[in-house]
Design a protein around this motif. Structure first.
Motif, mmCIF file in Angstrom:
data_model
loop_
_atom_site.group_PDB
_atom_site.id
_atom_site.type_symbol
_atom_site.label_atom_id
_atom_site.label_comp_id
_atom_site.label_asym_id
_atom_site.label_seq_id
_atom_site.Cartn_x
_atom_site.Cartn_y
_atom_site.Cartn_z
ATOM 1 N N LEU A 192 0.827 -1.195 0.000
ATOM 2 C CA LEU A 192 0.000 0.000 0.000
ATOM 3 C C LEU A 192 0.865 1.250 0.000
ATOM 4 O O LEU A 192 1.964 1.248 0.562
ATOM 5 N N THR A 193 0.376 2.308 -0.617
ATOM 6 C CA THR A 193 0.973 3.635 -0.521
ATOM 7 C C THR A 193 -0.022 4.532 0.202
ATOM 8 O O THR A 193 -1.220 4.503 -0.095
ATOM 9 N N TYR A 194 0.471 5.302 1.163
ATOM 10 C CA TYR A 194 -0.381 6.189 1.947
ATOM 11 C C TYR A 194 -0.152 7.633 1.499
ATOM 12 O O TYR A 194 0.978 8.121 1.499
ATOM 13 N N VAL A 195 -1.224 8.333 1.139
ATOM 14 C CA VAL A 195 -1.135 9.678 0.563
ATOM 15 C C VAL A 195 -1.829 10.691 1.465
ATOM 16 O O VAL A 195 -2.973 10.475 1.896
ATOM 17 N N LEU A 196 -1.133 11.787 1.770
ATOM 18 C CA LEU A 196 -1.719 12.926 2.466
ATOM 19 C C LEU A 196 -1.768 14.076 1.471
ATOM 20 O O LEU A 196 -0.783 14.784 1.280
ATOM 21 N N HIS A 197 -2.903 14.252 0.837
ATOM 22 C CA HIS A 197 -3.015 15.271 -0.201
ATOM 23 C C HIS A 197 -2.810 16.677 0.360
ATOM 24 O O HIS A 197 -2.187 17.525 -0.292
ATOM 25 N N SER A 198 -3.281 16.917 1.571
ATOM 26 C CA SER A 198 -3.179 18.263 2.139
ATOM 27 C C SER A 198 -1.738 18.682 2.381
ATOM 28 O O SER A 198 -1.415 19.873 2.378
ATOM 29 N N GLN A 199 -0.870 17.697 2.563
ATOM 30 C CA GLN A 199 0.540 17.988 2.831
ATOM 31 C C GLN A 199 1.444 17.676 1.637
ATOM 32 O O GLN A 199 2.658 17.827 1.715
ATOM 33 N N LYS A 200 0.831 17.222 0.538
ATOM 34 C CA LYS A 200 1.583 16.834 -0.665
ATOM 35 C C LYS A 200 2.682 15.816 -0.326
ATOM 36 O O LYS A 200 3.831 15.944 -0.720
ATOM 37 N N MET A 201 2.261 14.760 0.376
ATOM 38 C CA MET A 201 3.180 13.714 0.824
ATOM 39 C C MET A 201 2.596 12.352 0.488
ATOM 40 O O MET A 201 1.380 12.159 0.546
ATOM 41 N N ALA A 202 3.482 11.402 0.158
ATOM 42 C CA ALA A 202 3.072 10.014 -0.037
ATOM 43 C C ALA A 202 4.146 9.099 0.530
ATOM 44 O O ALA A 202 5.351 9.345 0.360
ATOM 45 N N PHE A 203 3.704 8.034 1.194
ATOM 46 C CA PHE A 203 4.597 7.072 1.820
ATOM 47 C C PHE A 203 4.474 5.769 1.037
ATOM 48 O O PHE A 203 3.448 5.093 1.094
ATOM 49 N N THR A 204 5.523 5.446 0.294
ATOM 50 C CA THR A 204 5.438 4.432 -0.747
ATOM 51 C C THR A 204 5.887 3.044 -0.324
ATOM 52 O O THR A 204 5.834 2.117 -1.131
ATOM 53 N N GLY A 205 6.329 2.882 0.918
ATOM 54 C CA GLY A 205 6.807 1.571 1.330
ATOM 55 C C GLY A 205 7.945 1.116 0.443
ATOM 56 O O GLY A 205 8.876 1.874 0.154
ATOM 57 N N ASP A 206 7.874 -0.142 -0.022
ATOM 58 C CA ASP A 206 8.909 -0.667 -0.913
ATOM 59 C C ASP A 206 8.483 -0.655 -2.375
ATOM 60 O O ASP A 206 9.237 -1.098 -3.239
ATOM 61 N N ALA A 207 7.270 -0.198 -2.657
ATOM 62 C CA ALA A 207 6.833 -0.163 -4.056
ATOM 63 C C ALA A 207 7.758 0.736 -4.866
ATOM 64 O O ALA A 207 8.284 0.346 -5.910
ATOM 65 N N LEU A 208 7.966 1.948 -4.371
ATOM 66 C CA LEU A 208 8.875 2.880 -5.041
ATOM 67 C C LEU A 208 9.897 3.373 -4.039
ATOM 68 O O LEU A 208 9.545 3.950 -3.007
ATOM 69 N N LEU A 209 11.162 3.161 -4.339
ATOM 70 C CA LEU A 209 12.266 3.648 -3.525
ATOM 71 C C LEU A 209 12.885 4.857 -4.215
ATOM 72 O O LEU A 209 12.466 5.252 -5.298
ATOM 73 N N ILE A 210 13.885 5.455 -3.598
ATOM 74 C CA ILE A 210 14.562 6.590 -4.213
ATOM 75 C C ILE A 210 15.482 6.070 -5.306
ATOM 76 O O ILE A 210 16.445 5.339 -5.036
ATOM 77 N N ARG A 211 15.142 6.377 -6.558
ATOM 78 C CA ARG A 211 15.876 5.930 -7.753
ATOM 79 C C ARG A 211 15.844 4.414 -7.910
ATOM 80 O O ARG A 211 16.706 3.815 -8.559
ATOM 81 N N GLY A 212 14.858 3.773 -7.328
ATOM 82 C CA GLY A 212 14.732 2.329 -7.454
ATOM 83 C C GLY A 212 13.328 1.883 -7.092
ATOM 84 O O GLY A 212 12.383 2.666 -7.069
ATOM 85 N N CYS A 213 13.182 0.593 -6.772
ATOM 86 C CA CYS A 213 11.889 0.043 -6.371
ATOM 87 C C CYS A 213 12.133 -1.285 -5.685
ATOM 88 O O CYS A 213 13.256 -1.805 -5.672
ATOM 89 N N GLY A 214 11.098 -1.849 -5.105
ATOM 90 C CA GLY A 214 11.214 -3.144 -4.459
ATOM 91 C C GLY A 214 11.366 -4.269 -5.463
ATOM 92 O O GLY A 214 10.889 -4.188 -6.600
ATOM 93 N N ARG A 215 12.034 -5.338 -5.042
ATOM 94 C CA ARG A 215 12.187 -6.517 -5.893
ATOM 95 C C ARG A 215 10.839 -7.205 -6.089
ATOM 96 O O ARG A 215 9.893 -6.983 -5.326
ATOM 97 N N CYS A 216 10.763 -8.066 -7.085
ATOM 98 C CA CYS A 216 9.466 -8.661 -7.446
ATOM 99 C C CYS A 216 9.509 -10.189 -7.496
ATOM 100 O O CYS A 216 8.644 -10.803 -8.129
ATOM 101 N N ASP A 217 10.468 -10.793 -6.822
ATOM 102 C CA ASP A 217 10.679 -12.229 -6.999
ATOM 103 C C ASP A 217 10.256 -13.070 -5.800
ATOM 104 O O ASP A 217 10.675 -14.213 -5.660
ATOM 105 N N PHE A 218 9.409 -12.539 -4.910
ATOM 106 C CA PHE A 218 8.846 -13.345 -3.825
ATOM 107 C C PHE A 218 7.547 -12.704 -3.368
ATOM 108 O O PHE A 218 7.211 -11.594 -3.776
ATOM 109 N N GLN A 219 6.795 -13.420 -2.493
ATOM 110 C CA GLN A 219 5.507 -12.942 -1.973
ATOM 111 C C GLN A 219 4.553 -12.474 -3.077
ATOM 112 O O GLN A 219 4.013 -11.373 -3.028
#
Length: 348
Positions: free
Chosen positions: A118-145
């Motif tokens: 899940l990604t959690y978005v606070l529109h009023s603060q223009k913030m989103a918490f992306t977990g491992d879906a999107l990292l800084i200049r990268g993303c989470g791996r896709c080979d398990f779970q």
């Protein structure tokens, strides 16, 4: 809004505390089991009331602190319904909205790293918490779970890159000392799907990474499927209502000490001229600079509480005593200043 970004060095995990500055109602995102006392210390020092504990997904590199935080604060655990974890109070799905104080979190499903991201978005603060879906200049791996590169590509484009360019993004991890990024930056510079990369580009990249098996997954996954509930609750000090400060110092209230003088040894680490002005009855006096050399003279048949004018020097004394092997040690919170403010008795 009150906002704090915390870090666990062992797993390189970011934990986030968000709070309404008016009502002090707060939420925490992705707490780490071993850091629960640190997180609670900050929550308590800021005077916050924890309402929700959010996990972005079922982590494979650490056990969540969700259950332990709920146990200590009566907060509610919230995570993806797709995970099917036990002990969850709020089963989240795409487009759910959770309020805390005057703020609202929008839930966006972003599967692909795992099926329960899940990604959690606070529109009023223009913030989103992306977990491992999107990292800084990268993303989470896709080979398990139940991961899927194709699904992750769609999740990022449709649920995260669809946000306005000036939204700040806060990931679940970073391994290079970076703290945050933006939608605009990742659209342009993300090494795996930025710069108008196609789905084929992305899948080709992800399918050929050849990553090692996550070394903590066999511990983390079972733990996270019960929301971090341990088989045994970690032991807390029982000799006093000891609190851990955000600075990492165990402390007790002056009032508790004043009403339990026969149960503790008080170590006054002020200089001799300070002691002549005011002294707690029965205190052992050793100036801070001499504590290490005089450890053998300090009685150890009772728990030790340390003491100075403001509680700052005596906090260092706690550290010295702990390093010497003593366990039942705490600082008197606020020192003589707090003692006098509460009109507690002393010798002169």
């Amino acid at each position: 809004m009150i906002f704090r970004q915390l870090f666990d060095a062992k797993s390189s995990t970011f934990t986030y505390i968000l709070a309404d500055e008016k009502s002090k109602v707060s939420v925490i995102i992705d707490p780490v089991f071993e850091q629960v006392n640190r997180d609670l210390a900050l929550i308590n020092e800021l005077g916050l009331k924890l309402a929700y504990v959010f996990d972005t997904h079922c982590h494979a590199d650490h056990v969540t602190g969700s259950w332990l935080l709920k146990h200590k604060t009566n907060s509610l655990i919230a995570s993806a319904k797709a995970i099917g974890a036990e002990n969850v109070d709020v089963q989240l799905k795409d487009n759910d909205k959770i309020s805390f104080g005057q703020y609202e979190i929008e839930v966006r499903a972003t599967p692909g790293h795992t099926d329960g991201c899940l990604t959690y978005v606070l529109h009023s603060q223009k913030m989103a918490f992306t977990g491992d879906a999107l990292l800084i200049r990268g993303c989470g791996r896709c080979d398990f779970q139940q991961g899927s590169a194709s699904q992750l590509f769609d999740s990022i484009l449709q649920q995260i890159f669809s946000l306005p360019d000036d939204f700040s993004l806060y990931p679940g991890h970073d391994y290079s000392g970076r703290c945050s990024t933006s939608v605009a930056e990742e659209k342009q510079f993300n090494a795996r799907l930025g710069g108008n990369a196609s789905k084929q580009d992305f899948i080709g990249y992800m399918d050929n990474m050849k990553l090692p098996h996550p070394k903590y997954i066999d511990i983390a996954l079972p733990g996270n499927l019960v929301s971090g509930k341990p088989e045994e609750i970690p032991q807390e000090p029982t000799w006093a209502p000891v609190e851990l400060s955000y600075g990492g110092i165990y402390q007790v209230s002056p009032y508790w000490v004043a009403t339990h003088l026969d149960k503790v040894t008080i170590l006054d680490v002020r200089e001799n001229e300070e002691v002549q002005q005011s002294k707690i009855k029965g205190a052992v006096t050793i100036p801070l600079g001499e504590v290490s050399a005089k450890l053998s003279t300090i009685p150890t048949d009772k728990p030790i509480v340390t003491f100075c004018r403001s509680g700052r020097r005596s906090a260092l004394a706690v550290d010295i005593l702990k390093k010497s092997g003593l366990t039942d040690v705490a600082n008197i919170k606020g020192g003589m200043l707090a003692w006098q403010d509460q009109s507690l008795p002393y010798s002169f």
